[in-house]
Scaffold this motif. Structure first.
Motif: not given
Ligand code: FPP
Ligand code: ZN
Length: 321
Positions: A185, A225, A227, A229-230, A233
């Protein structure tokens, strides 16, 4: 507003609006947000004052009142709570120490008491609990090492053991998780890379593999992102970029694409930055958006140190350099 004007606005950091947004958030003690964020207010104040310093607007904050409030949140055990009457936690102890560092006021607390609180949370395997309730997370390893470093005594904790625990949390993809065996992460990667840097142990990680994992966080939108596939942000502009910067690989991502993503997340009317375009703004994403732009050397912001998450000028004055 014409399409041309809109384009002009979203390519500019709306500095004054962000400064007003942060200053009014701090002063509006009647608002719902003020009550809803009570348990982590110490971190909220750290995000606000650090963003203001990067913008060159710290004078707009009620700095004497903030300093008195931070000091009032120190508990008997030496740690700091998220607000008045809240129990100590490493997350808020770090935010408090960072605010005191920014104000040049670290001499206002009994550092030995804080250092012994931090060392009491280190476990036999070198990891750290966040508080007396015992949750373990590599976030807390970073908080502990950074507090000790800011207080001038890194070795108040067992640094070799702290390093070996962090190294045990590196995964085969090059990332780090919150405990050994947990999914990589970007927030934890920042914590582990910065903590290893503080400990002088960056040679214990696989730099190229970690940087590959980090630069693969950039999505087609330009944003990053946390991780695979996220969604992208704004806060990951900090979590990923700071780690890449510590590892000298900031140039592995497309800075133009990332900066325009961050600027698109601004609220052009009321100021503040959201996690992604059209979402509601908050102080957390406003700070991390500004901090990301500062790390990239953009928008004429004061430079931020990627390891200390404080203005470079603050880090210099603490180190006496
Ligand atoms: C993502 O959180 C971020 C992390 C896991 C790292 C948090 C690190 C700290 C609080 C240490 C102090 C930090 C600084 C800058 C001084 P999230 O819960 O938003 O993750 P999600 O996006 O997966 O929900
Ligand atoms: Zn976020």
């Amino acid at each position: 507003m014409s399409a041309k004007d809109l384009n002009k606005v979203i390519n500019t950091l709306l500095r004054d609006k962000h400064a007003q947004y942060i200053a009014s958030f701090e002063k509006n003690k009647e608002s719902f947000e003020f009550y809803a964020t009570e348990h982590f207010r110490m971190s909220g104040v750290y995000w606000g004052v650090t963003a203001m310093q990067l913008l060159g607007n710290l004078d707009l904050m009620d700095n004497d009142a903030i300093l008195a409030w931070v000091l009032s949140c120190q508990r008997e055990d030496g740690g700091f709570g998220g607000s008045e009457r809240h129990d100590s936690h490493l997350l808020y102890t770090l935010s408090a120490i960072q605010i005191l560092a920014l104000y040049g006021a670290l001499d206002r607390i009994n550092a030995d008491r804080t250092l012994s609180y931090i060392s009491s949370l280190q476990q036999a395997d070198g990891s750290f609990a966040g508080d007396t309730w015992g949750e373990i997370d590599t976030r807390f390893s970073y908080c502990a090492l950074l507090c000790c470093s800011l207080l001038g005594n890194l070795h108040a904790v067992n640094v070799p053991k702290a390093v070996s625990y962090i190294v045990s949390c590196q995964n085969i993809d090059g990332g780090f998780g919150c405990t050994a065996g947990n999914e990589s992460h970007a927030g934890q990667v920042f914590c582990c890379v910065a903590a290893l840097h503080l400990a002088g142990a960056l040679d214990r990680l696989d730099r190229d593999l970690t940087c590959w994992w980090l630069c693969e966080r950039q999505t087609k939108s330009g944003g990053l992102n946390g991780r695979p596939e996220k969604l992208q942000d704004v806060c990951y502009s900090w979590w990923c970029l700071s780690a890449l910067s510590i590892l000298d690989c900031l140039h592995w991502i497309d800075r133009d694409a990332l900066s325009s993503f961050i600027l698109q997340c601004q609220d052009e009317e009321r100021g503040g930055i959201a996690d992604r375009p059209e979402d509601m703004v908050d102080v957390f994403h406003t700070f991390f958006g500004i901090a990301g732009l500062s790390l990239m050397g953009l928008c004429d912001l004061e430079p931020i140190d990627p390891t200390y998450a404080l203005p470079v000028s603050t880090v210099h004055s603490i180190r006496g350099t």
